[in-house]
Write a protein that holds these residues in place. Sequence first.
Motif, mmCIF file in Angstrom:
data_model
loop_
_atom_site.group_PDB
_atom_site.id
_atom_site.type_symbol
_atom_site.label_atom_id
_atom_site.label_comp_id
_atom_site.label_asym_id
_atom_site.label_seq_id
_atom_site.Cartn_x
_atom_site.Cartn_y
_atom_site.Cartn_z
ATOM 1 N N ARG B 113 -37.283 32.095 14.716
ATOM 2 C CA ARG B 113 -37.072 33.198 15.397
ATOM 3 C C ARG B 113 -36.032 33.921 13.980
ATOM 4 O O ARG B 113 -36.348 33.530 12.609
ATOM 5 C CB ARG B 113 -35.348 32.627 16.484
ATOM 6 C CG ARG B 113 -35.770 31.992 16.846
ATOM 7 C CD ARG B 113 -34.576 31.295 17.889
ATOM 8 N NE ARG B 113 -33.108 32.220 17.670
ATOM 9 C CZ ARG B 113 -32.906 32.272 18.314
ATOM 10 N NH1 ARG B 113 -33.223 32.753 20.392
ATOM 11 N NH2 ARG B 113 -31.130 33.833 18.691
ATOM 12 N N ASP B 115 -33.985 35.290 12.938
ATOM 13 C CA ASP B 115 -32.607 35.314 12.596
ATOM 14 C C ASP B 115 -32.880 34.039 12.426
ATOM 15 O O ASP B 115 -31.733 33.267 11.329
ATOM 16 C CB ASP B 115 -31.360 35.134 13.570
ATOM 17 C CG ASP B 115 -31.703 34.121 14.537
ATOM 18 O OD1 ASP B 115 -32.783 32.937 14.745
ATOM 19 O OD2 ASP B 115 -30.679 33.877 15.717
ATOM 20 N N ASP B 116 -34.044 32.714 11.920
ATOM 21 C CA ASP B 116 -33.845 31.922 10.833
ATOM 22 C C ASP B 116 -35.022 31.991 10.465
ATOM 23 O O ASP B 116 -36.449 31.890 10.801
ATOM 24 C CB ASP B 116 -33.856 30.414 12.598
ATOM 25 C CG ASP B 116 -33.797 28.896 11.702
ATOM 26 O OD1 ASP B 116 -33.694 28.605 10.544
ATOM 27 O OD2 ASP B 116 -33.784 28.444 12.480
ATOM 28 N N ASP B 118 -36.566 31.326 7.944
ATOM 29 C CA ASP B 118 -36.590 30.378 6.976
ATOM 30 C C ASP B 118 -37.705 29.035 7.394
ATOM 31 O O ASP B 118 -38.241 28.048 6.656
ATOM 32 C CB ASP B 118 -36.944 30.042 6.219
ATOM 33 C CG ASP B 118 -36.666 30.803 4.718
ATOM 34 O OD1 ASP B 118 -37.665 31.972 4.312
ATOM 35 O OD2 ASP B 118 -35.166 31.022 3.862
ATOM 36 N N THR B 119 -38.330 29.458 9.168
ATOM 37 C CA THR B 119 -37.563 28.256 9.274
ATOM 38 C C THR B 119 -39.624 28.571 9.692
ATOM 39 O O THR B 119 -39.448 29.469 11.318
ATOM 40 C CB THR B 119 -36.896 28.648 10.541
ATOM 41 O OG1 THR B 119 -35.450 27.714 10.267
ATOM 42 C CG2 THR B 119 -37.757 26.985 11.800
ATOM 43 N N HIS B 133 -37.399 24.873 6.981
ATOM 44 C CA HIS B 133 -36.689 25.155 7.003
ATOM 45 C C HIS B 133 -36.225 25.643 5.644
ATOM 46 O O HIS B 133 -35.779 26.463 5.280
ATOM 47 C CB HIS B 133 -35.101 23.759 7.531
ATOM 48 C CG HIS B 133 -35.231 24.038 8.449
ATOM 49 N ND1 HIS B 133 -34.820 24.592 9.647
ATOM 50 C CD2 HIS B 133 -35.340 22.947 8.999
ATOM 51 C CE1 HIS B 133 -35.009 24.237 11.063
ATOM 52 N NE2 HIS B 133 -34.784 22.921 10.968
ATOM 53 N N PRO B 173 -30.731 29.881 20.355
ATOM 54 C CA PRO B 173 -30.948 28.801 19.015
ATOM 55 C C PRO B 173 -31.910 27.399 19.737
ATOM 56 O O PRO B 173 -31.968 27.328 18.390
ATOM 57 C CB PRO B 173 -30.247 29.225 18.054
ATOM 58 C CG PRO B 173 -29.086 30.242 18.568
ATOM 59 C CD PRO B 173 -29.222 30.417 20.242
#
Lengths: 93, 420
Positions: B113, B115-116, B118-119, B133, B173
Amino acid sequence: MPVTIRIPTYLASFAGGRNLLAIEGSPGTVSEALAMLWKDYPGLKDRIVDEQGAVRQHINIFVGDEAIRFADGLSTKIPADTEVLIVPAVSGG
Amino acid sequence: MPKVKHVSAKDGDVIVLVGTMKGAFVLRSNESRKKWDVGGPYSIGAPVYAMAFDQRRGRRRLWWAQQSFQWGTVLCSSDDYGKTVTEPTTYSVKFPVESQLTLKNIWQIMPGRNDDPDTLYCGVEPAALFESHDAGETWSPVEGLLNHPHRPQWQPGGGGLCLHTIVPDAVNPKRMMIAISTAGAYRTDDGGATWQPRNNGVRAEFMPDKYPEFGQCVHKVVQHRDTPERLFLQNHWGLYRSDDGGNSWNDIANGVPSDFGFCMAAHPHDPETVYIVPIESDQYRCTPEGKLRVYRTRNAGKSWEPLTRGLPQKNAMETVLRDALATDTCDPAGVYFGTRSGKVYGSGDGGNSWRLVAEGLPAVVCVKAAWVGDDGIASPRKHRGTETKKVKSKSGKSRSGARKKVSAKTKTASRARAAR
């Protein structure tokens, strides 16, 4: 006795561009020789053996003229002055 | 060996990533999407089942999975569209020794996503989900799925026991849907700790019990980010829609020549529009009647229409595999697919008309599309103006430039887009 290991061109890019690698020390078996090889050239390990440590299905390792698959596998002994050869098997599509 | 060509893409361009059985290609066009440059092949000779483009945090990073009969499977990346390729010294996606599993292939690479940022996720064969991550530097298996009690009962399909579809939920999430051939769809609501089968209503034609809890051969699941509870599913026989996040599925094979198929793609802006390419049967696995037709629904599956303009309608015995159909995020939307015969077709008008984008490629197994510079947060309309498409008016006449109505619900959901 140092052992020499010959590797194919693709793998040479993970061994400083060299096809013929000298392993110092006196590995008695293929398994010992490979363990020393991983230390010097860590990029070779994942390409030759899988996560479980088995030689990948479409790779053949010869000690002299003898395929280790038909000998003692990774426990195959390396006689003095014998080259170890790692080659991709015939496969693809 | 073929001479490798490179493309240069700038923000505002569109790129189409094409994974084939003999390497990866990168196609580039400007926003008109009429003329295409072809870059590649990269990982020459290697099957490339998975590609992705990560442009979060300002990256412009290509990812692809390089498979080799001899050397195993490794994730490669490039930050300059293939001019410089990073093939890591040690493989980053691999099973722990105690799992007693060995990686055969990577079938899906999915950025997480927004808002994440580096995932990333990878779906692999044998079926497992890996996560990173740190923007793809290091990877680890999702234990809840790796140790799932159903695992011993999962059976490989024709392509192997592969986790091929990853749908991070657009809003929640902790929620994600994945699909495995042949195990079916599973969903987590707790960030991957536990996974429940979500196949209620999906038929398993090849099983004695036609509606088992799991064991279906789901080929693709898609979700529109504005309507996260609604999912569409292309099954090994069967087209379905869920309006409750996958808890139950209803048949929507209304007016398609076959409900067998592999691929499915959601329209980037219209939650009711989905694309498929029906295949005649699981025995023949080619387009019905020798006609290459993309089918589109604009009413969430109540009806489907064939899209044929620019596509061969004679002697077209084509197969489009499960990951070989994709949409970009432009407005109007671009739609692209690749065939096992090495052709790539593209549409710059939401599927109304098509043109041959590339041909003579090796068998295509994967197609991904992206509008360069779209980080998923800014609305495409902000940059592109009004989405225009031909729609039928109530009088039955075609009209162009119809502005879509955006419901309050959609507007609310759009706010969640930034999180995706």
